[in-house]
Every structure is written in C-alpha cells, then in structure tokens.
Motif scaffolding. Structure first.
Motif, short mmCIF file in Angstrom:
data_model
loop_
_atom_site.label_atom_id
_atom_site.label_comp_id
_atom_site.label_asym_id
_atom_site.label_seq_id
_atom_site.Cartn_x
_atom_site.Cartn_y
_atom_site.Cartn_z
N HIS A 151 27.22 -22.52 19.45
CA HIS A 151 27.28 -22.71 17.65
C HIS A 151 27.17 -24.40 16.75
O HIS A 151 27.15 -25.35 18.07
CB HIS A 151 29.08 -22.69 17.76
CG HIS A 151 29.71 -24.09 18.08
ND1 HIS A 151 29.97 -23.89 20.05
CD2 HIS A 151 31.23 -25.09 17.69
CE1 HIS A 151 30.70 -24.86 20.38
NE2 HIS A 151 31.08 -25.81 19.05
N ARG A 152 27.58 -24.04 15.85
CA ARG A 152 27.29 -25.35 14.88
C ARG A 152 28.17 -25.85 14.51
O ARG A 152 29.00 -25.84 13.86
CB ARG A 152 26.19 -24.89 13.78
CG ARG A 152 25.22 -24.53 14.55
CD ARG A 152 23.79 -23.73 13.49
NE ARG A 152 23.12 -23.25 14.50
CZ ARG A 152 21.76 -23.69 14.22
NH1 ARG A 152 21.21 -24.88 14.60
NH2 ARG A 152 20.37 -22.92 14.85
N HIS A 153 28.31 -27.50 13.76
CA HIS A 153 29.36 -27.95 13.21
C HIS A 153 28.73 -28.39 12.01
O HIS A 153 27.31 -28.62 12.07
CB HIS A 153 30.39 -28.97 13.16
CG HIS A 153 31.17 -28.61 15.41
ND1 HIS A 153 31.83 -27.62 15.05
CD2 HIS A 153 30.30 -29.61 16.74
CE1 HIS A 153 32.24 -27.48 15.96
NE2 HIS A 153 31.54 -28.15 16.93
N ASP A 154 29.13 -28.73 10.53
CA ASP A 154 28.52 -28.95 9.55
C ASP A 154 29.14 -30.53 9.36
O ASP A 154 29.13 -31.28 8.23
CB ASP A 154 29.07 -28.52 7.90
CG ASP A 154 30.16 -28.62 7.82
OD1 ASP A 154 31.73 -28.67 8.43
OD2 ASP A 154 30.63 -28.17 6.54
N TYR A 190 21.50 -28.75 24.70
CA TYR A 190 21.51 -29.67 23.17
C TYR A 190 20.72 -30.19 22.63
O TYR A 190 19.39 -30.89 23.88
CB TYR A 190 22.34 -31.05 22.95
CG TYR A 190 22.22 -31.49 21.85
CD1 TYR A 190 23.51 -30.91 21.10
CD2 TYR A 190 21.56 -32.59 21.35
CE1 TYR A 190 23.40 -31.46 19.22
CE2 TYR A 190 21.94 -33.59 20.25
CZ TYR A 190 22.73 -33.12 19.31
OH TYR A 190 22.41 -33.42 18.15
N ASP A 245 25.02 -29.31 12.15
CA ASP A 245 24.22 -28.63 12.00
C ASP A 245 22.97 -28.55 13.00
O ASP A 245 22.37 -27.82 13.52
CB ASP A 245 23.92 -28.47 10.81
CG ASP A 245 23.07 -26.99 10.76
OD1 ASP A 245 23.97 -26.57 10.78
OD2 ASP A 245 22.24 -26.45 9.98
N GLU A 246 23.53 -28.67 14.69
CA GLU A 246 23.02 -29.30 15.24
C GLU A 246 23.62 -28.05 16.31
O GLU A 246 24.80 -28.20 16.87
CB GLU A 246 22.90 -30.19 16.06
CG GLU A 246 21.64 -31.25 15.66
CD GLU A 246 20.21 -31.06 15.64
OE1 GLU A 246 19.46 -29.80 16.52
OE2 GLU A 246 19.05 -31.01 15.21
N LEU A 247 22.83 -26.71 16.73
CA LEU A 247 23.28 -25.95 17.29
C LEU A 247 23.49 -26.53 19.34
O LEU A 247 22.80 -27.14 20.22
CB LEU A 247 22.56 -24.96 18.25
CG LEU A 247 22.53 -23.93 18.99
CD1 LEU A 247 23.64 -23.18 18.26
CD2 LEU A 247 21.68 -22.52 19.46
N HIS A 248 25.18 -26.03 19.26
CA HIS A 248 25.23 -26.94 21.17
C HIS A 248 26.47 -25.89 22.29
O HIS A 248 26.96 -25.03 20.96
CB HIS A 248 26.04 -27.75 20.78
CG HIS A 248 26.95 -28.43 20.30
ND1 HIS A 248 27.17 -28.32 18.54
CD2 HIS A 248 28.63 -28.55 20.37
CE1 HIS A 248 28.38 -28.72 18.05
NE2 HIS A 248 29.00 -28.52 20.03
#
Length: 271
Positions: free
Chosen positions: A26-29, A45, A63-66
């Motif tokens: 998932h991603r966070h902003d 990551y 916005d980095e997928l992890h």
C-alpha cells in the motif's frame, strides 16, 4: 493500537503491535517515521526486502509502495509518527522533500527528534511541542538526506520578543501562533533563529523556565502540586516527568538534596 495526534499540526502519532497480521502492499501520502520497539519488523520497499530491529528507525517517503509483516513468531511492536508533506515544505520552502534512501536511517539527530516526538504517547501533544517536534524532524530529515540548510541573517529582535513573551506567560498555554504574532516573524524562521540565538527551541525554553519557577516556589514552601499548576503544567505528574528528564531526579529527591545541602552549609558556618 493506540493513537494520538494533532490533525491541524500536520502530524499524527500512534503505536501498534502486530503478531500474525500482515500489511499488504500500500501507499501513504504522508511521511511515516517509526521506531521498532520489540521483535523484527520486515517490509519490502523500493524493490528490496528490509528489516528493522528494536531501536532502529524506519523512514517511509510519501507515495512509496511498501508492505509489512513480523519477522519472527513473537510479532513486533512499534511507534510511529506521520507528517503531511505540506508541513515539511512549510519549514523547508523552495526545497525538494528530503528523501532517505532504503527506508531506514541511522542518523542520530533524526532518531533523537523522532524519539522525542513519540515519548509520552498517551499524553496530548501540546501545540507548541507539536511545532517543536515538527521543526526538529524536518531539519533532521533535511540533514540526513544530505540537503544544505538554508542560511540568511538572524533576526535577534524577533527572537527576543518571543523570549520575553514566554517569560510573561509561563502560567498560560503558549503556541507558535502566539509567538509568531508577537515576534512579527514567520514561525519557522523564528524557530530557526530562536535556536541559534538562545541555544534551544521555544518549547524547551518554555519548559525550562516553568521548571525554574516550580523550584523557586518549592523553596518558598509551596507544594509541588500547587507549583505545577501555577507554572503551566497539566498536573504534578506532567511536571515530574519533565523535571526528572531535565535534572535526573524527582522533584522530591531534588528538594531533599537542596535541604541537606543547606543544612550542611549552616553546620560548616557554625563550626
């Protein structure tokens, strides 16, 4: 999971423990900066498998997928703070968001700043402390990412106006809005100048002056409960945490040592 936060400050703090549960990709902003407390925290990551051990710092860029899962059967526990990118750019105007390669950092200044922000997670985050934490983390992120700190002249007058205001309002809530208004200077430039000119942040300066006032009142015979409330602390336990962190003693032990020292001095004079 326990959560605490200040939405209007651009930051949120929380703690969690995971056993068999796993986070899917998932991603966070937002920035997410976390300290692993127990167990092994594993995550993928930027195309590589990572792991974080107790005491290590994870730094996830917006916005980095992890993902995330426990590395052992005992699970893992962590505390984290999330920060809106706009809160970072308000402190570092005109600069790219700091990026930490690999999603982890061993930078001591950054770890200290994050650890301080995550201490006393069950205690509401005072607005001035929130601003203090945000500035410390933003500037530490900047340094850890290898970005040059902004220069420019210091505004000693603005910093002194803020310092005077703090002294005049020790028994009242003090916010960066208040200091920005009385200083007539942008809050983040004021935070920077105050540190350069007074050796510490506005929040820590306020806390130290409140502790000075508590000690003075105590020596005049006032109880620590009364002194704590009169000097702007939420209650005695709030004051005691700061007192112990600052002086290495509880207020009661400090007062006993002062009284014993005064008695010893009188004995020497009499002899």
């Amino acid at each position: 999971m326990m959560m605490a936060g200040q939405a209007d400050s651009g930051i949120r703090r929380f703690g969690a423990r995971l056993d068999k549960t796993a986070f899917s990709p998932h991603r966070h902003d937002v920035y997410t900066l976390g300290l692993t407390l127990r167990g092994v925290q594993c995550f993928n990551y930027r195309g590589a498998a990572r792991q974080s051990l107790p005491g290590e710092l994870v730094v996830l860029h917006p916005d980095e997928l992890h993902d995330g899962h426990a590395g052992t059967a005992e699970g893992f526990a962590y505390r984290a703070i999330t920060i809106q990118p706009s809160a970072i750019t308000s402190i570092l105007p005109g600069q790219a968001l700091p990026f930490i390669e690999g999603g982890q950092s061993t930078d001591r200044s950054l770890k200290r700043a994050v650890s301080a922000a995550l201490a006393d997670l069950d205690e509401p985050l005072d607005p001035l402390r929130a601003a203090d934490a945000l500035f410390d983390i933003a500037t530490a992120l900047q340094a850890a990412a290898g970005q040059a700190a902004p220069g420019g002249p210091l505004d000693a007058g603005a910093a002194e106006r803020a310092r005077s205001y703090i002294h005049q309002h020790l028994d009242e809530p003090v916010s960066m809005d208040d200091l920005e208004q009385v200083a007539g200077q942008d809050r983040w430039q004021l935070s920077r100048d105050f540190r350069h000119l007074h050796g510490t942040s506005p929040y820590r300066y306020l806390t130290m002056r409140r502790l000075d006032a508590v000690r003075d009142r105590s020596q005049r015979g006032e109880s620590f409960v009364q002194a704590a409330l009169a000097c702007g602390f939420n209650d005695q336990s709030h004051m005691t945490r700061h007192f112990r962190a600052t002086y290495g003693l509880s207020p009661a032990r400090w007062k006993r040592s002062v009284m014993q020292g005064a008695h010893a001095a009188r004995t020497i004079v009499q002899d």
